[in-house]
Scaffold this active site. Structure first.
Site, PDB file in Angstrom:
ATOM      1  CB  THR A  64     -25.538  -7.106  17.659  1.00 58.73           C
ATOM      2  OG1 THR A  64     -25.235  -5.459  17.360  1.00 58.73           O
ATOM      3  CG2 THR A  64     -26.846  -6.528  17.488  1.00 58.73           C
ATOM      4  CD  GLU A  95     -23.014  -2.691  10.416  1.00 61.35           C
ATOM      5  OE1 GLU A  95     -22.919  -2.977   9.359  1.00 61.35           O
ATOM      6  OE2 GLU A  95     -24.600  -3.362  10.610  1.00 61.35           O
TER       7      GLU A  95
HETATM    8  C1  LIG Z   1     -24.735  -1.510  20.440  1.00 55.97           C
HETATM    9  C2  LIG Z   1     -23.139  -1.762  19.520  1.00 55.97           C
HETATM   10  C3  LIG Z   1     -23.454  -2.672  18.596  1.00 55.97           C
HETATM   11  C4  LIG Z   1     -22.784  -3.322  17.969  1.00 55.97           C
HETATM   12  N1  LIG Z   1     -22.590  -4.186  17.416  1.00 55.97           N
HETATM   13  C5  LIG Z   1     -21.302  -4.986  17.398  1.00 55.97           C
HETATM   14  C6  LIG Z   1     -21.402  -6.418  16.292  1.00 55.97           C
HETATM   15  O1  LIG Z   1     -22.254  -7.123  16.433  1.00 55.97           O
HETATM   16  N2  LIG Z   1     -19.947  -6.554  16.231  1.00 55.97           N
HETATM   17  C7  LIG Z   1     -18.663  -5.996  15.518  1.00 55.97           C
HETATM   18  O2  LIG Z   1     -17.862  -6.687  16.146  1.00 55.97           O
HETATM   19  N3  LIG Z   1     -18.675  -4.602  16.911  1.00 55.97           N
HETATM   20  C8  LIG Z   1     -20.552  -3.910  16.967  1.00 55.97           C
HETATM   21  N4  LIG Z   1     -20.519  -2.375  17.371  1.00 55.97           N
HETATM   22  C9  LIG Z   1     -19.009  -2.100  17.477  1.00 55.97           C
HETATM   23  C10 LIG Z   1     -18.813  -0.508  16.364  1.00 55.97           C
HETATM   24  O3  LIG Z   1     -18.486  -1.232  15.533  1.00 55.97           O
HETATM   25  C11 LIG Z   1     -17.950  -0.480  17.304  1.00 55.97           C
HETATM   26  O4  LIG Z   1     -18.166   0.456  18.406  1.00 55.97           O
HETATM   27  C12 LIG Z   1     -17.743   0.784  16.664  1.00 55.97           C
HETATM   28  O5  LIG Z   1     -17.098   0.953  15.194  1.00 55.97           O
HETATM   29  C13 LIG Z   1     -16.408   2.576  17.474  1.00 55.97           C
HETATM   30  O6  LIG Z   1     -15.450   1.535  17.448  1.00 55.97           O
HETATM   31  P1  LIG Z   1     -15.166   2.125  18.863  1.00 55.97           P
HETATM   32  O7  LIG Z   1     -16.326   1.759  20.117  1.00 55.97           O
HETATM   33  O8  LIG Z   1     -14.256   1.598  19.620  1.00 55.97           O
HETATM   34  O9  LIG Z   1     -14.748   3.840  18.738  1.00 55.97           O
HETATM   35  P2  LIG Z   1     -13.170   4.107  18.809  1.00 55.97           P
HETATM   36  O10 LIG Z   1     -12.827   3.530  17.898  1.00 55.97           O
HETATM   37  O11 LIG Z   1     -12.197   4.243  20.321  1.00 55.97           O
HETATM   38  O12 LIG Z   1     -14.079   5.814  18.457  1.00 55.97           O
HETATM   39  C14 LIG Z   1     -14.185   6.451  18.995  1.00 55.97           C
HETATM   40  C15 LIG Z   1     -14.067   8.009  18.356  1.00 55.97           C
HETATM   41  O13 LIG Z   1     -12.724   8.431  18.188  1.00 55.97           O
HETATM   42  C16 LIG Z   1     -13.058   8.433  16.357  1.00 55.97           C
HETATM   43  N5  LIG Z   1     -12.118   8.431  15.838  1.00 55.97           N
HETATM   44  C17 LIG Z   1     -11.603   6.524  15.659  1.00 55.97           C
HETATM   45  N6  LIG Z   1     -10.765   6.191  14.896  1.00 55.97           N
HETATM   46  C18 LIG Z   1     -10.766   7.738  14.924  1.00 55.97           C
HETATM   47  C19 LIG Z   1     -10.197   8.270  13.230  1.00 55.97           C
HETATM   48  N7  LIG Z   1      -8.732   7.492  12.729  1.00 55.97           N
HETATM   49  N8  LIG Z   1     -10.375   9.309  12.505  1.00 55.97           N
HETATM   50  C20 LIG Z   1     -11.673  10.208  13.192  1.00 55.97           C
HETATM   51  N9  LIG Z   1     -11.923   9.750  13.642  1.00 55.97           N
HETATM   52  C21 LIG Z   1     -11.816   8.495  14.281  1.00 55.97           C
HETATM   53  C22 LIG Z   1     -14.687   7.438  16.398  1.00 55.97           C
HETATM   54  O14 LIG Z   1     -15.183   7.510  15.097  1.00 55.97           O
HETATM   55  C23 LIG Z   1     -15.180   7.647  17.138  1.00 55.97           C
HETATM   56  O15 LIG Z   1     -15.980   8.947  17.235  1.00 55.97           O
HETATM   57  C24 LIG Z   1     -21.790  -2.389  18.157  1.00 55.97           C
HETATM   58  C25 LIG Z   1     -21.793  -1.424  19.033  1.00 55.97           C
HETATM   59  C26 LIG Z   1     -22.496  -0.336  19.829  1.00 55.97           C
HETATM   60  C27 LIG Z   1     -22.688   0.214  20.337  1.00 55.97           C
END
Ligand SMILES: Cc1cc2nc3c(=O)[nH]c(=O)nc-3n(C[C@H](O)[C@H](O)[C@H](O)COP(=O)(O)OP(=O)(O)OC[C@H]3O[C@@H](n4cnc5c(N)ncnc54)[C@H](O)[C@@H]3O)c2cc1C
Length: 385
Positions: A165, A371
């Protein structure tokens, strides 16, 4: 405005809430649809929030802000996030990131680092970003690949970040990088990186479902050199700093969700009192008024949970991290459920951009993802039992 019981706030908190509410109604709400349609970062509203001292809510008094832990500053900040989110989630996010991108400095920075980075965020002159996530490391933060290698009195950063972000807007980025691969999560360190460092680039910006006025992008680091004095805390403390930050900042997501739900409810209930079908206003149909009641129940419950968690953070109550996860899960799920239902209350009008409801629904979804996704929060809560 729907009348629901309020948590007991101080006179100062009530005054700030009313001030932010007025600014939101008069200045932010009229801009919200345009910000969404054009996908433009609200520079004008950032200037306004800076001038009104609203970013200062995220910054301690000693560094130019108004945040005090004794005065439950995390609650006051999140009341402001809630109020702004009733109209525009993208603008609320500028305030949330003012906290997210400064908490690592507040938590682990030296006095010199705090003096250098915090005051200009308090005025809105600078904005920050929090660079934790990577293509292969979202929920699994410890899987990050970006590395930082010490070279004399500098660190050299190489790698990439995704989903950040404020990409391209931020004046500085908090960057988490691996300094000791073998030590896994204890080998991650946190740095402050100025946006103008050679070798740093914003490589792409996302096209998103919602919060369209907030740029989200990918970053790349091609041997970016930063002074060793930009390390926050000690080497290996980055994971701990990130988690301590998120324990606090995810309350901002809860407040954003709560504000979206309340904003959707306020709009839908006003609409339902006017709109007629079968010769009656919609509120005379129990199937409709029940949806409004359920939305109001969840907002009242979510507000109590959020406000209690916010004060718990400032007092450092035992288990405040799990409490903040509970507030985030509850308010984000309520935002999603409520906005879907409020679209339904508006019927066809809920589905078109002339009304704010479809935007509320699109904006609500992100609160269940960023988050720390809901599933991860539930893991945190379950572990605390
Ligand atoms: C618009 C936007 C703004 C963002 N801003 C920031 C930012 O400013 N800084 C930053 O660092 N990040 C940021 N993010 C990243 C955001 O925090 C991550 O997208 C989020 O933490 C999920 O990670 P991922 O997308 O890799 O999903 P994944 O980790 O691939 O997860 C995919 C799905 O699997 C589930 N899952 C994964 N592991 C487990 C588990 N152990 N048990 C159960 N379920 C699980 C998740 O809950 C999710 O439903 C942003 C994301 C978006 C979309």
């Amino acid at each position: 405005m729907t009348s629901i019981p309020q948590y007991s706030l101080t006179d100062e908190q009530l005054a700030i809430r009313d001030m932010v509410r007025q600014i939101t109604e008069e200045r932010i709400a009229p801009r919200a649809a345009e910000i969404d349609a054009k996908g433009e970062y609200p520079h004008d509203l950032r200037k306004l929030l800076g001038e009104q001292g609203i970013y200062g809510l995220a910054i301690p008094e000693e560094y130019g802000g108004t945040h005090t832990e004794e005065g439950c500053g995390t609650l006051t900040l999140n009341i402001a996030v809630e109020e702004i989110s009733k109209a525009c989630s993208s603008t609320a996010l500028t305030l949330m990131v003012a906290e997210l991108g400064t908490l690592p400095i507040r938590i682990a920075g030296t006095e010199e680092q705090k003096q250098k980075w915090l005051p200009k965020v308090a005025t809105g002159e600078w904005s920050s970003a929090f660079g934790l996530s990577e293509p292969e490391a979202g929920s699994d933060v410890a899987g990050m690949l970006t590395r930082a290698v010490k070279d004399g009195d500098e660190y050299v950063i190489t790698g990439s970040k995704s989903w950040i972000t404020n990409a391209g807007i931020a004046d500085y980025y908090i960057i988490f990088a691996v300094t000791d691969k073998e030590a896994k999560h204890k080998g991650i360190s946190a740095f402050v990186m100025e946006a103008d460092r050679p070798g740093f680039a914003v490589t792409s910006l996302e096209h998103k479902m919602g919060i369209k006025g907030s740029p989200t992008g990918s970053l790349s680091f091609d041997e970016v050199r930063i002074p060793a004095e930009n390390l926050l805390g000690n080497e290996g403390e980055g994971f701990k700093i990130a988690m301590q930050t998120l324990d606090r900042s995810r309350l901002g997501v809860a407040a954003q969700g709560l504000g979206i739900a309340q904003g959707a409810l306020d709009y839908a209930s006003a609409y339902a009192k006017e709109r007629k079908a079968f010769g009656k206003v919609l509120t005379e149909f129990q199937a409709v008024s029940g949806k409004l009641a359920d939305a109001a129940i969840g907002c009242a419950a979510g507000r109590e949970l959020l406000y209690k968690a916010a004060c718990g953070v400032d007092r450092q109550d035992p288990g405040f991290g799990a409490m903040s996860s509970m507030a985030k899960v509850f308010c984000a799920d309520h935002a999603m459920k409520t906005t879907v239902e409020m679209v339904q209350v508006l019927g066809g009008s809920g589905y078109v951009v002339e009304y704010p409801m479809e935007r509320f629904m699109r904006d609500a979804k992100i609160t269940q993802i960023y988050e720390g996704a809901q599933e991860i929060q539930r893991v945190v809560i379950a572990r605390s039992l």
